[in-house]
Write an enzyme that holds these catalytic residues in place. Structure first.
Site: not given
Length: 185
Positions: A10, A72, A144
């Site tokens: 991420d 992502e 996160d």
């Protein structure tokens, strides 16, 4: 059946989350998760922060030996400058994964949330709770790290479908293709 170990990333300029899960058959197993923080570099030192992300992702990949990775996809913010900075952090993470010779799948936050929670508008806390349940964790992971674990779980489930589609496409003869000026349609 060979186990698949997936590293989820991420990306973020200040904090990049990572999560590693292993899939063996239908079973998921938690391996590791955490964050790569760029606080050591000065706030305006973009190259220094990107270096920390690059080296951090390479270290995680070397330590946990994933077979593939998922990252992502950057969404477009209201502030274009924030989007550009996030894109550069993502680029540093992608470069580290590719330098480690990993195949990389990409998912939007919406796709990950749908896969983990069941709907794309899920809040971060909902993702944290579901990741904790899916991996039987003793506590709630950080935001996160939970997103990164969610990306890893999403790819662990989707990868087998992608492989099946790839195998069937390779086996299926092309009988309906049309050719025009050297191109196949």
């Amino acid at each position: 059946m060979v186990a698949m170990r997936v590293l989820g990333i991420d990306p973020g300029l200040r904090t990049t989350g990572f999560g590693v899960v292993e899939k063996n058959g239908a079973n998921l197993r938690y391996i590791a998760s955490g964050t790569i923080r760029t606080d050591a570099a000065a706030l305006g030192d973009l190259p220094g922060r990107l270096k920390i992300i690059f080296e951090g992702v390479r270290e995680v990949a070397a330590r946990y030996a994933p077979t593939c990775a998922s990252v992502e996809i950057v969404f477009v913010n209201v502030n274009p400058q924030s989007t550009l900075l996030l894109g550069q952090a993502r680029g540093a993470a992608l470069s580290a994964l590719v330098a480690h010779e990993l195949s990389v799948a990409e998912y939007t936050a919406l796709q990950m949330k749908r896969a983990i929670v069941g709907h794309g508008q899920a809040k971060k806390e909902q993702v944290q709770q579901m990741v904790m349940r899916l991996l039987s964790l003793p506590g709630v992971p950080g935001k996160d790290a939970a997103d990164a674990l969610g990306l890893a779980i999403c790819h662990a489930h989707a990868a087998s479908s992608f492989a099946a589609i790839e195998r069937s496409a390779a086996l299926a003869p092309r009988s309906s293709a049309r050719y025009r000026q050297g191109r196949s349609y």
